[in-house]
Write a protein that holds these residues in place. Structure first.
Motif, PDB file in Angstrom:
ATOM      1  N   MET A   1      -5.912  11.040  12.844  1.00 54.32           N
ATOM      2  CA  MET A   1      -5.563  10.813  14.231  1.00 54.32           C
ATOM      3  C   MET A   1      -4.219  10.793  14.304  1.00 54.32           C
ATOM      4  N   ALA A   2      -3.479  11.087  15.106  1.00 51.24           N
ATOM      5  CA  ALA A   2      -2.029  10.864  15.402  1.00 51.24           C
ATOM      6  C   ALA A   2      -1.668   9.674  15.802  1.00 51.24           C
ATOM      7  N   ASN A   3      -0.597   8.854  15.396  1.00 51.94           N
ATOM      8  CA  ASN A   3      -0.223   7.550  15.679  1.00 51.94           C
ATOM      9  C   ASN A   3       1.181   7.797  16.527  1.00 51.94           C
ATOM     10  N   ILE A   4       1.551   6.518  16.933  1.00 51.98           N
ATOM     11  CA  ILE A   4       2.691   6.611  17.976  1.00 51.98           C
ATOM     12  C   ILE A   4       3.706   5.564  17.321  1.00 51.98           C
ATOM     13  N   GLU A   5       5.102   5.813  17.284  1.00 57.34           N
ATOM     14  CA  GLU A   5       5.879   4.904  16.970  1.00 57.34           C
ATOM     15  C   GLU A   5       6.618   4.232  18.136  1.00 57.34           C
ATOM     16  N   ILE A   6       6.243   2.950  18.383  1.00 61.29           N
ATOM     17  CA  ILE A   6       6.837   2.400  19.261  1.00 61.29           C
ATOM     18  C   ILE A   6       8.317   1.616  19.099  1.00 61.29           C
ATOM     19  N   LYS A   7       9.222   1.832  19.939  1.00 56.93           N
ATOM     20  CA  LYS A   7      10.354   1.383  19.566  1.00 56.93           C
ATOM     21  C   LYS A   7      10.866   0.269  20.718  1.00 56.93           C
ATOM     22  N   TRP A   8      10.020  -0.286  21.332  1.00 54.48           N
ATOM     23  CA  TRP A   8      10.450  -1.233  22.426  1.00 54.48           C
ATOM     24  C   TRP A   8      11.216  -2.423  21.946  1.00 54.48           C
ATOM     25  N   LEU A   9      10.897  -3.017  20.759  1.00 51.69           N
ATOM     26  CA  LEU A   9      11.797  -4.023  20.076  1.00 51.69           C
ATOM     27  C   LEU A   9      12.957  -3.794  19.167  1.00 51.69           C
ATOM     28  N   LYS A  10      13.398  -2.413  19.048  1.00 55.03           N
ATOM     29  CA  LYS A  10      14.225  -1.863  18.170  1.00 55.03           C
ATOM     30  C   LYS A  10      15.538  -2.631  18.178  1.00 55.03           C
ATOM     31  N   VAL A 316     -25.385  -5.108  13.902  1.00 54.38           N
ATOM     32  CA  VAL A 316     -24.508  -6.014  13.105  1.00 54.38           C
ATOM     33  C   VAL A 316     -24.014  -5.264  11.785  1.00 54.38           C
ATOM     34  N   ASN A 317     -22.783  -4.527  11.869  1.00 48.64           N
ATOM     35  CA  ASN A 317     -22.253  -3.873  10.726  1.00 48.64           C
ATOM     36  C   ASN A 317     -21.836  -4.683   9.612  1.00 48.64           C
ATOM     37  N   ASP A 318     -21.958  -4.104   8.491  1.00 49.76           N
ATOM     38  CA  ASP A 318     -21.267  -4.792   7.338  1.00 49.76           C
ATOM     39  C   ASP A 318     -19.813  -4.036   7.417  1.00 49.76           C
ATOM     40  N   LEU A 319     -18.696  -4.411   6.555  1.00 48.37           N
ATOM     41  CA  LEU A 319     -17.401  -3.855   6.763  1.00 48.37           C
ATOM     42  C   LEU A 319     -17.333  -2.305   6.611  1.00 48.37           C
ATOM     43  N   ASN A 320     -17.877  -2.000   5.456  1.00 57.11           N
ATOM     44  CA  ASN A 320     -17.838  -0.476   5.250  1.00 57.11           C
ATOM     45  C   ASN A 320     -18.677   0.411   6.409  1.00 57.11           C
ATOM     46  N   SER A 321     -19.614  -0.196   6.879  1.00 53.51           N
ATOM     47  CA  SER A 321     -20.355   0.393   8.298  1.00 53.51           C
ATOM     48  C   SER A 321     -19.396   0.602   9.418  1.00 53.51           C
ATOM     49  N   ALA A 322     -18.868  -0.783   9.486  1.00 54.53           N
ATOM     50  CA  ALA A 322     -17.653  -0.819  10.715  1.00 54.53           C
ATOM     51  C   ALA A 322     -16.650   0.272  10.487  1.00 54.53           C
ATOM     52  N   ILE A 323     -15.987   0.450   9.152  1.00 53.80           N
ATOM     53  CA  ILE A 323     -15.092   1.428   9.164  1.00 53.80           C
ATOM     54  C   ILE A 323     -15.321   2.747   9.495  1.00 53.80           C
ATOM     55  N   ALA A 324     -16.747   3.052   9.090  1.00 52.01           N
ATOM     56  CA  ALA A 324     -17.137   4.461   9.273  1.00 52.01           C
ATOM     57  C   ALA A 324     -17.647   4.594  10.894  1.00 52.01           C
ATOM     58  N   GLN A 327     -17.050   4.606  16.749  1.00 54.28           N
ATOM     59  CA  GLN A 327     -16.056   3.993  17.641  1.00 54.28           C
ATOM     60  C   GLN A 327     -14.766   3.736  17.384  1.00 54.28           C
ATOM     61  N   ILE A 328     -14.870   2.831  16.033  1.00 55.58           N
ATOM     62  CA  ILE A 328     -13.979   2.373  15.209  1.00 55.58           C
ATOM     63  C   ILE A 328     -12.740   3.345  14.851  1.00 55.58           C
ATOM     64  N   GLN A 329     -13.421   4.758  14.481  1.00 53.43           N
ATOM     65  CA  GLN A 329     -12.762   5.881  14.377  1.00 53.43           C
ATOM     66  C   GLN A 329     -11.929   6.639  15.405  1.00 53.43           C
ATOM     67  N   ALA A 330     -12.862   6.648  16.438  1.00 54.29           N
ATOM     68  CA  ALA A 330     -12.016   7.050  17.773  1.00 54.29           C
ATOM     69  C   ALA A 330     -10.810   6.203  18.012  1.00 54.29           C
ATOM     70  N   LEU A 331     -10.761   4.856  17.867  1.00 58.99           N
ATOM     71  CA  LEU A 331      -9.670   4.120  18.312  1.00 58.99           C
ATOM     72  C   LEU A 331      -8.543   4.264  17.062  1.00 58.99           C
ATOM     73  N   LYS A 353      -4.512   7.909  25.156  1.00 61.40           N
ATOM     74  CA  LYS A 353      -5.682   8.015  23.947  1.00 61.40           C
ATOM     75  C   LYS A 353      -5.686   6.709  22.971  1.00 61.40           C
ATOM     76  N   SER A 354      -5.262   5.704  23.621  1.00 64.66           N
ATOM     77  CA  SER A 354      -5.163   4.634  22.869  1.00 64.66           C
ATOM     78  C   SER A 354      -4.760   4.443  21.359  1.00 64.66           C
ATOM     79  N   LEU A 355      -3.562   4.855  21.177  1.00 67.44           N
ATOM     80  CA  LEU A 355      -2.885   5.378  19.874  1.00 67.44           C
ATOM     81  C   LEU A 355      -2.743   4.125  19.049  1.00 67.44           C
ATOM     82  N   GLN A 356      -2.542   4.046  18.019  1.00 64.23           N
ATOM     83  CA  GLN A 356      -1.942   2.907  17.233  1.00 64.23           C
ATOM     84  C   GLN A 356      -0.629   3.259  16.778  1.00 64.23           C
TER      85      GLN A 356
END
Length: 399
Positions: A1-10, A316-324, A327-331, A353-356
């Motif tokens: 998934m594509a991310n975005i470079e935020i430069k607001w505080l450059k 109630v996911n364990d951490l591995n289930s949460a990672i997979a 919805q976590i993946q979509a974000l 697209k709620s990019l990271q």
């Protein structure tokens, strides 16, 4: 998934002093928004470097936790406890915008001979200690759950099998203190730009953050007239049948969060157990019946039912289930990095697209940027830097 470079505080420079999580977390959040972050380390460096599973970054061995939290930082290895190092630190701090200080109260002032907030009227100084800058415990050390214990949070968590209070599974006080410090820094930078920075020191202790987590409980205390909250006795900590965990047929769990009465009734009706509506005002009896009901289906079946009728039910996911989790993946919250690890996530998404946000550089080796930082912000010559290196006032890492 594509991310975005935020430069607001450059254009802003952030200095971070501190081990483990709170101060580096504040720096990480601002780095994600584009700020330049200088990590100042003394001795053998941040203790988190040596804590946990190790990986290789910038030619140095460090923990995966340190790598994630300090990604993109520049490292200055400086013995600021020495007179020469303290002088360099004072000069450096005259050229940064914000200092997140994870030391015990008074420690930097002792070494530098001046309060950090007095170095420059433009320096925003945010100490992040265990218990705050004033009071009988201010000089003591403490970690995440020390603050949560003192603030009362642990007293009404779900209990361990022996009946004692359970510790929190994530460093909530550390993270929240770091996030609060970052929030305060942004507000102070805005105030400074508007000529309204009338106070440049902000106390962002873990105890401040921990006690704030009691916000709703305190508001519900009827001005202190009610008994203190206990585990499994309140709507928000598992004491109500419509807001708690249930064990499923396969031994997994779901969380039913149908806090609103109409949602709870809708859930009951969806199960065909309308008889339970007759005891909806009898929490203990209803909880017993619901426990038996949830044991009739597996977790996935209950989650499907919850989604179909939209009653705030989650696995109630364990951490591995949460990672997979889709919805976590979509974000984009659990993306693989080039080295096979997971990229650290950010608590917000950007754009439709709620990019990271993207941090392209790895975490630094200890002292990796010492010479670069000192030349840029203190005016020290190459010869002076070499001499200070021989005297072990500074460390040059892999340079």
């Amino acid at each position: 998934m594509a991310n975005i470079e935020i430069k607001w505080l450059k254009s802003f420079r952030i200095a971070v002093i501190g081990n483990y999580v709170p101060a580096p977390m504040a720096g990480y959040l601002l780095k994600s928004l584009g700020a330049e972050v200088i990590k100042i380390e003394s001795g053998k460096g941040d203790f988190l470097r040596m804590t946990g599973n190790q990986l290789l970054s910038n030619g140095a061995t460090m923990s995966g936790m340190f790598h994630a939290l300090n990604k993109g930082f520049k490292s200055l290895h400086l013995a600021y406890q020495s007179p020469e190092g303290a002088k360099i630190l004072r000069e450096l701090l005259q050229n940064v915008d914000v200092l997140f200080d994870g030391s015990k109260p008074g420690r930097l002032e002792k070494y530098m001979g001046i309060r950090p907030d007095s170095i420059s009227k433009d320096l925003i100084y945010i100490p992040i200690s265990a218990y705050g800058q004033v009071g009988p415990l201010a000089k003591l050390g403490g970690h995440d759950n020390n603050a949560l214990a003192l603030a009362g949070n642990l007293s009404y968590t779900n209990r361990k099998e022996d009946g004692g209070p359970a510790v929190f599974s994530s460093p909530i006080a550390d993270f929240f203190a770091g996030q609060s410090a970052a929030f305060a820094a942004l507000a102070a930078l805005m105030a400074r730009q508007q000529g309204q920075l009338n106070e440049n020191q902000i106390d962002a202790s873990m105890l401040h953050s921990s006690f704030f987590l009691n916000f709703l409980e305190i508001a519900d205390q009827n001005f202190g007239k009610e008994k203190a909250p206990k585990p499994d006795q309140h709507w928000i900590n598992g004491g109500m049948p419509n807001y708690t965990n249930y064990t499923c047929k396969d031994g997994k769990y779901v969380f039913l969060g149908a806090m609103e009465l109409h949602l709870f009734k809708r859930f009951i009706e969806s199960t065909g157990q309308n008889v339970l509506l007759d005891i909806i005002d009898q929490p203990a009896q209803l909880t017993k019946r619901l426990k038996a009901l949830f044991m009739q289906k597996e977790q996935a079946e209950w989650v499907a039912i919850g989604a179909e009728v939209d009653v705030c039910m989650s696995p109630v996911n364990d951490l591995n289930s949460a990672i997979a989790a889709p919805q976590i993946q979509a974000l984009g919250l659990a993306q693989p990095a080039d080295d096979g690890s997971l990229k650290p996530s950010f608590p917000l998404g950007f754009g439709p697209k709620s990019l990271q946000p993207e941090i392209k550089d790895k975490a630094p080796a200890l002292g990796q940027h010492s010479a670069e930082i000192l030349r840029a912000y203190t005016g020290l010559s190459h010869e002076a830097i070499q001499e200070l290196t021989k005297e072990k006032v500074i460390g040059l890492g892999n340079e």
